[in-house]
Design a protein around this motif. Structure first.
Motif, mmCIF file in Angstrom:
data_model
loop_
_atom_site.group_PDB
_atom_site.id
_atom_site.type_symbol
_atom_site.label_atom_id
_atom_site.label_comp_id
_atom_site.label_asym_id
_atom_site.label_seq_id
_atom_site.Cartn_x
_atom_site.Cartn_y
_atom_site.Cartn_z
ATOM 1 N N ASN A 159 0.808 -1.218 0.000
ATOM 2 C CA ASN A 159 0.000 0.000 0.000
ATOM 3 C C ASN A 159 0.843 1.271 0.000
ATOM 4 O O ASN A 159 0.298 2.372 0.098
ATOM 5 C CB ASN A 159 -0.962 -0.003 1.191
ATOM 6 N N ARG A 160 2.147 1.131 -0.110
ATOM 7 C CA ARG A 160 3.002 2.278 -0.389
ATOM 8 C C ARG A 160 2.931 2.577 -1.891
ATOM 9 O O ARG A 160 2.675 1.679 -2.705
ATOM 10 C CB ARG A 160 4.448 1.990 0.030
ATOM 11 N N ALA A 161 3.193 3.800 -2.264
ATOM 12 C CA ALA A 161 3.060 4.183 -3.673
ATOM 13 C C ALA A 161 3.916 3.307 -4.580
ATOM 14 O O ALA A 161 3.460 2.870 -5.648
ATOM 15 C CB ALA A 161 3.433 5.655 -3.850
ATOM 16 N N ARG A 162 5.136 3.034 -4.175
ATOM 17 C CA ARG A 162 6.054 2.242 -5.000
ATOM 18 C C ARG A 162 6.283 0.837 -4.468
ATOM 19 O O ARG A 162 7.081 0.089 -5.019
ATOM 20 C CB ARG A 162 7.394 2.966 -5.113
ATOM 21 N N GLY A 163 5.629 0.471 -3.388
ATOM 22 C CA GLY A 163 5.756 -0.876 -2.863
ATOM 23 C C GLY A 163 7.127 -1.206 -2.317
ATOM 24 O O GLY A 163 7.576 -2.359 -2.410
ATOM 25 N N GLU A 164 7.799 -0.210 -1.709
ATOM 26 C CA GLU A 164 9.133 -0.483 -1.175
ATOM 27 C C GLU A 164 9.050 -1.376 0.060
ATOM 28 O O GLU A 164 8.235 -1.163 0.950
ATOM 29 C CB GLU A 164 9.867 0.802 -0.794
ATOM 30 N N ARG A 165 9.945 -2.338 0.129
ATOM 31 C CA ARG A 165 10.109 -3.137 1.336
ATOM 32 C C ARG A 165 10.961 -2.379 2.350
ATOM 33 O O ARG A 165 11.590 -1.360 2.024
ATOM 34 C CB ARG A 165 10.794 -4.464 0.994
ATOM 35 N N LEU A 166 11.010 -2.913 3.561
ATOM 36 C CA LEU A 166 11.812 -2.282 4.606
ATOM 37 C C LEU A 166 13.286 -2.259 4.228
ATOM 38 O O LEU A 166 14.030 -1.355 4.631
ATOM 39 C CB LEU A 166 11.605 -3.036 5.927
ATOM 40 N N ALA A 167 13.730 -3.221 3.413
ATOM 41 C CA ALA A 167 15.132 -3.258 2.996
ATOM 42 C C ALA A 167 15.519 -2.045 2.169
ATOM 43 O O ALA A 167 16.712 -1.713 2.065
ATOM 44 C CB ALA A 167 15.404 -4.536 2.199
ATOM 45 N N ALA A 168 14.542 -1.368 1.555
ATOM 46 C CA ALA A 168 14.832 -0.149 0.794
ATOM 47 C C ALA A 168 14.838 1.082 1.688
ATOM 48 O O ALA A 168 15.231 2.155 1.228
ATOM 49 C CB ALA A 168 13.797 0.023 -0.314
ATOM 50 N N LEU A 169 14.420 0.933 2.941
ATOM 51 C CA LEU A 169 14.282 2.075 3.841
ATOM 52 C C LEU A 169 15.241 2.033 5.016
ATOM 53 O O LEU A 169 15.430 3.049 5.696
ATOM 54 C CB LEU A 169 12.843 2.139 4.379
ATOM 55 N N ALA A 170 15.835 0.871 5.279
ATOM 56 C CA ALA A 170 16.707 0.716 6.441
ATOM 57 C C ALA A 170 17.870 -0.188 6.071
ATOM 58 O O ALA A 170 17.730 -1.089 5.241
ATOM 59 C CB ALA A 170 15.927 0.122 7.620
ATOM 60 N N PRO A 171 19.043 0.020 6.691
ATOM 61 C CA PRO A 171 20.225 -0.805 6.389
ATOM 62 C C PRO A 171 20.084 -2.209 6.973
ATOM 63 O O PRO A 171 19.231 -2.456 7.840
ATOM 64 C CB PRO A 171 21.364 -0.034 7.055
ATOM 65 N N PRO A 172 20.931 -3.145 6.516
ATOM 66 C CA PRO A 172 20.824 -4.530 6.974
ATOM 67 C C PRO A 172 20.888 -4.698 8.491
ATOM 68 O O PRO A 172 20.212 -5.569 9.053
ATOM 69 C CB PRO A 172 22.001 -5.224 6.293
ATOM 70 N N GLY A 173 21.698 -3.886 9.162
ATOM 71 C CA GLY A 173 21.794 -4.007 10.612
ATOM 72 C C GLY A 173 20.473 -3.764 11.314
ATOM 73 O O GLY A 173 20.125 -4.460 12.282
ATOM 74 N N LEU A 174 19.722 -2.786 10.843
ATOM 75 C CA LEU A 174 18.414 -2.528 11.439
ATOM 76 C C LEU A 174 17.401 -3.607 11.070
ATOM 77 O O LEU A 174 16.486 -3.902 11.844
ATOM 78 C CB LEU A 174 17.903 -1.150 11.020
ATOM 79 N N LEU A 175 17.541 -4.203 9.891
ATOM 80 C CA LEU A 175 16.695 -5.342 9.554
ATOM 81 C C LEU A 175 16.958 -6.495 10.513
ATOM 82 O O LEU A 175 16.021 -7.213 10.911
ATOM 83 C CB LEU A 175 16.958 -5.796 8.115
ATOM 84 N N ALA A 176 18.218 -6.678 10.890
ATOM 85 C CA ALA A 176 18.557 -7.725 11.860
ATOM 86 C C ALA A 176 17.938 -7.421 13.216
ATOM 87 O O ALA A 176 17.459 -8.327 13.915
ATOM 88 C CB ALA A 176 20.073 -7.865 11.971
ATOM 89 N N CYS A 177 17.927 -6.153 13.608
ATOM 90 C CA CYS A 177 17.297 -5.751 14.875
ATOM 91 C C CYS A 177 15.802 -6.052 14.842
ATOM 92 O O CYS A 177 15.222 -6.572 15.808
ATOM 93 C CB CYS A 177 17.523 -4.270 15.139
ATOM 94 N N ALA A 178 15.162 -5.712 13.725
ATOM 95 C CA ALA A 178 13.724 -5.968 13.580
ATOM 96 C C ALA A 178 13.432 -7.453 13.704
ATOM 97 O O ALA A 178 12.488 -7.870 14.385
ATOM 98 C CB ALA A 178 13.227 -5.432 12.243
ATOM 99 N N ALA A 179 14.239 -8.272 13.039
ATOM 100 C CA ALA A 179 14.019 -9.723 13.076
ATOM 101 C C ALA A 179 14.110 -10.261 14.491
ATOM 102 O O ALA A 179 13.319 -11.132 14.892
ATOM 103 C CB ALA A 179 15.031 -10.422 12.166
ATOM 104 N N ALA A 180 15.068 -9.762 15.273
ATOM 105 C CA ALA A 180 15.235 -10.238 16.646
ATOM 106 C C ALA A 180 14.013 -9.907 17.495
ATOM 107 O O ALA A 180 13.546 -10.735 18.289
ATOM 108 C CB ALA A 180 16.498 -9.635 17.248
ATOM 109 N N LEU A 181 13.473 -8.702 17.341
ATOM 110 C CA LEU A 181 12.310 -8.304 18.138
ATOM 111 C C LEU A 181 11.055 -9.046 17.700
ATOM 112 O O LEU A 181 10.187 -9.349 18.528
ATOM 113 C CB LEU A 181 12.101 -6.792 18.029
ATOM 114 N N VAL A 182 10.935 -9.336 16.408
ATOM 115 C CA VAL A 182 9.763 -10.065 15.912
ATOM 116 C C VAL A 182 9.828 -11.532 16.324
ATOM 117 O O VAL A 182 8.873 -12.085 16.896
ATOM 118 C CB VAL A 182 9.655 -9.942 14.382
ATOM 119 N N LEU A 183 10.955 -12.187 16.050
ATOM 120 C CA LEU A 183 11.044 -13.634 16.230
ATOM 121 C C LEU A 183 11.231 -14.056 17.684
ATOM 122 O O LEU A 183 10.904 -15.201 18.043
ATOM 123 C CB LEU A 183 12.171 -14.201 15.372
ATOM 124 N N LEU A 184 11.720 -13.171 18.531
ATOM 125 C CA LEU A 184 11.915 -13.524 19.942
ATOM 126 C C LEU A 184 11.050 -12.686 20.870
ATOM 127 O O LEU A 184 11.212 -12.740 22.091
ATOM 128 C CB LEU A 184 13.395 -13.394 20.322
#
Length: 587
Positions: free
Chosen positions: A386-411
């Motif tokens: 539902n974003r205009a261009r359909g960007e994923r979080l990987a287009a908005l944040a660096p890999p390190g922050l994606l790793a942080c997100a994964a830790a909070l979601v999965l644990l």
């Protein structure tokens, strides 16, 4: 074979079978408004109904539409399929869900092509595949939320047989399957239900058109139509659960809400089959009654998506503050802490986006509320598409922050859910696409999409054309990415986190509010958060350029680290020194 159809206002109903066979149907003596006829028909036989001499229409309860929503229905013999893998089911507590769109999970966009990727999901550590809607819709490619035949399966994906092959193969890999179903509206094209009966009402409106008639005259049979289709998918396709789209758009003033009636029916089927079955609602209401037990005057839905957690996490990672992110962005770590411990951020607080107070707190009362009733995620098809261009979080944040997100979601305390490709930080967008054969409808969708984003400053040429085949093609996952850096590291991180979650089954039974959260945001820009969930601590440093010093309440052992493991240090002073944009898991 017994053919039946509900057409309460018709004077005559005729069954049509090829080649040119017709049979007048008689009124049912047991069911008001129903017509029936007994006629021989084998698996795959085409048929349809005409009312009062009108055109031949597909069966509202069609199990198959081999020629699309506008074509004739076809008989399906569900008993003819030979299941290879006996399945006892997988319950929701302890689940890790993976949302998947069949049409873009692979370039081929079919159930059979998706089967080839099931080993990847099994190795990832997810427990259930959540399929986006698969009911027939116009054209070949689309999101699936404009389906018109709620008992059938989209033929270009592989039809009923294809879905069964996929579910059976998933079970062979130890994976459950959840299906996204849409009860709040039906697609505008190919929708012939109004010709048969009062399936819709003009007393309410939804953002997508006429509301389904859940509480007016004739609503008993409309509700039975929806509940019957849900039970049929769970029973005939051996599914483990259903995701219910936008239940806040189910307008129902009856004493027993439709959701309560549906959840009671699903619980009864679970008891009959001996398999754990569950419902997960998408709700914008922040109303604890959605998941409260029916005995506590709730609707008895087993879980719901928690967009508040997503919004808090997204603002903390990407820094966006427009639209519904505004309130979360004021103090994103406060918002994140609140959703990790209490599920809802808006629990009676003022919502700037809505211009009013919103939600209610989840009061556990005398019985604790299981945290697994609230799904936690960093991305979904809605939040990306539902974003205009359909960007994923990987287009908005660096890999390190994606790793942080994964830790909070999965644990974290909620039931984790990933959106396809998230596990490796997919760079492919996921955009809004349609394939309407009707040129007027196609143009209306195209103009509406561009008009929607023009209000937010987007030029028309910047918004992808939903009808352009290239829009769907761009949205297909690139399966070469997982083997390439940094995608390979992210994938390994997600696998490690899922393994750790399964190694600590106590996490599946966390009570809401039992988790603890500490966080700091310093004037120098350092931002960190420490989550305690059961025996595990998850530390994340969201700062782009500064090491965070995080005091731990007692001695701990570091189990996992990302994104800069070489810089992570646990000193004898009980302080964890975590590099910028990194995460660590401790016991």
């Amino acid at each position: 074979m017994l053919f039946e159809v509900w057409a309460p206002a018709a004077e005559t109903v005729t069954l049509h079978l090829p080649p040119g066979r017709t049979r007048p149907m008689g009124r049912s003596s047991a069911r008001r408004g129903w017509w029936q006829a007994e006629e021989p028909a084998a698996d795959g036989a085409r048929y349809g109904f005409s009312l009062d001499g009108g055109p031949v229409l597909p069966d509202p309860r069609s199990r198959r539409q081999p020629d699309g929503p506008e074509g004739p229905s076809a008989v399906v013999d569900h008993d003819a399929f030979r299941w290879r893998h006996p399945w006892r089911g997988l319950p929701l507590p302890g689940a890790v869900l993976y949302e998947l769109h069949v049409g873009t999970f692979t370039p081929e966009g079919t159930f059979d092509a998706a089967v080839a990727r099931l080993p990847h999901l099994a190795a990832l550590g997810v427990t259930h595949v959540e399929l986006m809607p698969v009911c027939p819709f116009p054209g070949t490619h689309g999101w699936g939320y404009d389906g018109v035949a709620l008992w059938a399966v989209h033929e270009p994906y592989g039809g009923p047989e294809g879905l069964k092959r996929f579910v059976d193969a998933a079970h062979g890999h130890g994976l459950g399957v959840v299906l996204d179903v849409v009860h709040n509206h039906l697609g505008p094209s190919g929708n012939h239900l109004p010709a048969f009966g009062p399936y819709f009402t003009d007393r309410y409106r939804t953002p997508w058109g006429a509301a389904v008639n859940l509480d007016g005259p004739g609503s008993d049979d409309v509700r039975a139509h929806l509940i019957g289709s849900a039970l049929a998918f769970l029973r005939d396709y051996q599914l483990d659960g259903l995701r219910l789209d936008a239940v806040h758009a189910l307008a129902d003033s009856r004493a027993e809400h439709f959701l309560a009636e549906l959840s009671a029916a699903v619980d009864a089927l679970a008891a009959h089959t001996g398999r754990p079955l569950f419902l997960v609602a998408e709700s914008d209401l922040n109303d604890p009654r959605t998941t409260a037990p029916r005995t506590a005057h709730g609707h008895g839905v087993h879980a719901q998506w928690n967009d508040d957690f997503h919004h808090a996490l997204h603002t903390a990672l990407a820094g966006e503050s427009h639209g519904y992110y505004e309130d979360f962005a004021r103090e994103p770590l406060d918002a994140l802490a609140k959703t990790l411990t209490g599920a809802f951020f808006h629990d009676g607080t003022y919502s700037t986006f809505r211009g009013r107070r919103h939600g209610r707190p989840v009061h556990p009362g005398t019985t604790a509320t299981p945290a697994h009733r609230f799904l936690a995620y960093a991305q979904t098809h809605d939040q990306v598409g539902n974003r205009a261009r359909g960007e994923r979080l990987a287009a908005l944040a660096p890999p390190g922050l994606l790793a942080c997100a994964a830790a909070l979601v999965l644990l974290g305390p909620g039931t984790p859910m990933l959106f396809m490709g998230e596990e490796w930080g997919a760079r492919t967008p996921w955009q809004y696409f349609t394939d309407h054969p009707d040129p007027e409808l196609a143009e209306a969708v195209r103009r509406g999409r561009r008009r929607e984003f023009a209000a937010h400053g987007w030029a028309a040429e910047e918004v992808p054309d939903p009808q352009d085949p290239a829009t769907r093609a761009r949205s297909c996952l690139d399966w070469d990415e997982p083997a390439e850096p940094p995608h390979d590291r992210l994938l390994a991180w997600h696998r490690s986190l899922a393994t750790l979650r399964h190694a600590h089954p106590v996490l599946a039974h966390t009570q809401l509010g039992a988790a603890g959260v500490e966080h700091r945001e310093r004037p120098d820009g350092t931002r960190w958060l420490l989550l305690r969930n059961g025996p595990l601590y998850v530390a994340v440093n969201l700062s782009p350029g500064r090491t965070a010093e995080i005091p731990l309440p007692s001695p701990h052992a570091v189990l996992l680290t990302a994104w800069q493991p070489q810089g992570t240090r646990l000193g004898g002073d009980g302080v964890l020194r975590l590099p910028p944009e990194s995460a660590a898991v401790l016991r």
